[in-house]
Design a protein around this motif. Structure first.
Motif, PDB file in Angstrom:
ATOM      1  N   GLU A 108      32.905  20.018  23.506  1.00 34.65           N
ATOM      2  CA  GLU A 108      32.055  19.203  24.544  1.00 34.65           C
ATOM      3  C   GLU A 108      33.172  17.977  24.849  1.00 34.65           C
ATOM      4  O   GLU A 108      33.283  17.512  26.176  1.00 34.65           O
ATOM      5  CB  GLU A 108      30.819  18.558  23.816  1.00 34.65           C
TER       6      GLU A 108
ATOM      7  N   HIS B  62      35.468  19.336  27.419  1.00 37.25           N
ATOM      8  CA  HIS B  62      34.982  19.499  28.819  1.00 37.25           C
ATOM      9  C   HIS B  62      34.933  18.122  29.385  1.00 37.25           C
ATOM     10  O   HIS B  62      34.983  17.852  30.506  1.00 37.25           O
ATOM     11  CB  HIS B  62      33.428  19.961  28.789  1.00 37.25           C
ATOM     12  N   GLU B  63      34.550  17.160  28.653  1.00 41.89           N
ATOM     13  CA  GLU B  63      34.602  15.672  28.988  1.00 41.89           C
ATOM     14  C   GLU B  63      35.774  15.146  29.472  1.00 41.89           C
ATOM     15  O   GLU B  63      35.964  14.524  30.533  1.00 41.89           O
ATOM     16  CB  GLU B  63      34.235  14.720  27.820  1.00 41.89           C
TER      17      GLU B  63
ATOM     18  N   GLU C 137      36.629  19.463  32.625  1.00 36.20           N
ATOM     19  CA  GLU C 137      35.607  20.463  32.679  1.00 36.20           C
ATOM     20  C   GLU C 137      35.985  21.871  32.846  1.00 36.20           C
ATOM     21  O   GLU C 137      35.304  22.805  32.760  1.00 36.20           O
ATOM     22  CB  GLU C 137      34.392  20.080  33.701  1.00 36.20           C
TER      23      GLU C 137
ATOM     24  N   LYS D 297      38.586   8.098  21.188  1.00 39.26           N
ATOM     25  CA  LYS D 297      37.315   8.310  20.825  1.00 39.26           C
ATOM     26  C   LYS D 297      37.429   8.214  19.162  1.00 39.26           C
ATOM     27  O   LYS D 297      36.129   7.770  18.789  1.00 39.26           O
ATOM     28  CB  LYS D 297      37.265  10.073  20.801  1.00 39.26           C
TER      29      LYS D 297
END
Length: 400
Positions: free
Chosen positions: A291, A294-295, A298, A373
């Protein structure tokens, strides 16, 4: 000389290569200059000599420029020279060993020809296999290095104090005198981890389709008499029927070209009371990492195909019940709690997908993305959903 910068011409002359070579590696993204002067000159530091040396060594060993870029992509300045030299030494040793084997095969083929005055075509075939093995160095390195990266991530950040390999070993329930076969053994790390727990009278055949992996497994386990090493394709297992008490396949089944053919072979070589242990994972395994990727972009897929769709915890039981009467699924309870961005980067770059294509020129941008992140969340919680099917031999009439 410390801190000196060299023009392209000075750098090429000092390294004894052509200016054209330096420009080509620059264009390919393998050897970028340290800075560009106000006048537009490309300037190189002493650090670039280490990078150039590595490129030339890997080229000599048979790696393509694309493979060299993949290997070099995630190395930081601090660990670059030390790790790079250690990796190169290992590859050179493997190259020397491979060449020695080819030399021995050449000598033996020549000896037979001299003595018998006829060509031994079996010896020629063996020689072809030896040369093919020596040429597979690049693929062997990539496979082994990628496997090691993924194992290390789970070792460092898994919550379950009983690691995957000890847990998997416990499910095998090995006893004295058992005959065991592992298909797709890789570098033998599973057995090295559990070495002290293996009964002394067990006989274990470690097999893999890659001769390079078998070579690595032999190095890991040494001269332990309990182990035998064989190179073969598990679609055709070279063994008599009903000879093994246990057959193991650790995260292997979803890579096979013909799953039914391999399962028929496993069923054939198992004893009537034998057990086939095959591990896999579900579609939610490591989903947070996919995920995140893809963020960022994509277009990136970490696997060419969803391996859990081929053979996973959701669909594996149905496939196995066509060949085995008693199939049980046992899940391994665990998760990852990751506190550093670099291991995630290493893991992503080790995957089998198209990430190199899209991250190659955006590596630092992606590193910054992951670090942000990490700073925001503190700890990244990653789902693990893996397990093992325990299969007992069943009725032949169930085969399709």
């Amino acid at each position: 000389m410390e801190g000196r910068l060299y023009t392209t011409g000075e750098f090429a002359k000092k390294a004894n290569v052509s200016v054209r070579t330096i420009r080509y590696y620059d264009k390919q993204g393998l050897l970028k200059p340290s800075k560009i002067s106000d006048a537009g000159y490309r300037l190189y530091s002493d650090e670039e000599f280490a990078r150039l040396q590595k490129i030339l060594t890997l080229k000599y060993l048979g790696f393509s420029l694309e493979e060299i870029q993949s290997i070099s992509l995630n190395e930081t300045v601090n660990d670059y020279v030390r790790n790079s030299l250690e990796m190169q030494k290992k590859l050179i040793r493997n190259k020397i060993e491979g060449l020695h084997l080819v030399e021995e095969a050449l000598n033996e083929t020549s000896r037979i020809l001299e003595q018998e005055k006829t060509v031994d075509w079996k010896a020629i075939l063996h020689l072809i296999h030896m040369i093919s093995m020596e040429k597979s160095l690049a693929e062997q390195y990539k496979t082994g290095a990628n496997t090691s990266v993924r194992i290390q991530l789970h070792k460092e950040f898994s919550v379950n104090p009983e690691g995957w390999f000890p847990w998997m070993f416990r499910q095998m329930d090995l006893r004295e005198g058992m005959q065991v076969l592992e298909i797709g053994c890789g570098n033998g790390e599973f057995w090295r981890t559990n070495l002290d727990r293996i009964p002394e009278s067990c006989h274990i055949i470690l097999s893999d389709i890659s001769s390079g992996m078998i070579q690595d497994a032999r190095k890991q386990l040494g001269d332990d008499a309990r182990f035998q090493y064989e190179v073969f394709d598990c679609h055709q297992i070279p063994a008599e029927p009903q000879v093994f008490d246990r057959v193991a396949a650790n995260h292997v089944m979803f890579y096979l070209k013909n799953l039914d053919m391999a399962l028929r072979e496993v069923q054939r070589v198992l004893k009537p009371d034998g057990i086939f242990l095959c591990s896999t994972y579900s579609s939610s395994h490591m989903k947070e990492i996919s995920e995140m990727v893809h963020e960022f972009d994509e277009r990136i897929n970490l696997s060419e195909v969803r391996l859990s769709d081929v053979f996973g915890l959701e669909n594996g039981q149905e496939m196995l019940e066509r060949y085995f009467e008693d199939v049980r699924c046992i899940r391994y309870q665990d998760e990852l709690r990751i506190t550093q961005s670099q291991p995630i980067l290493d893991y992503i770059l080790s995957c089998h997908g198209n990430q190199q294509e899209y991250l190659g020129n955006r590596y630092e941008e992606f590193r910054t993305f992951l670090e942000e992140k990490m700073k925001k969340n503190g700890v990244l919680h990653i789902t693990k959903d893996a397990g093992v099917f325990l299969c007992r031999t069943g009725k032949n009439e169930k085969h399709p």
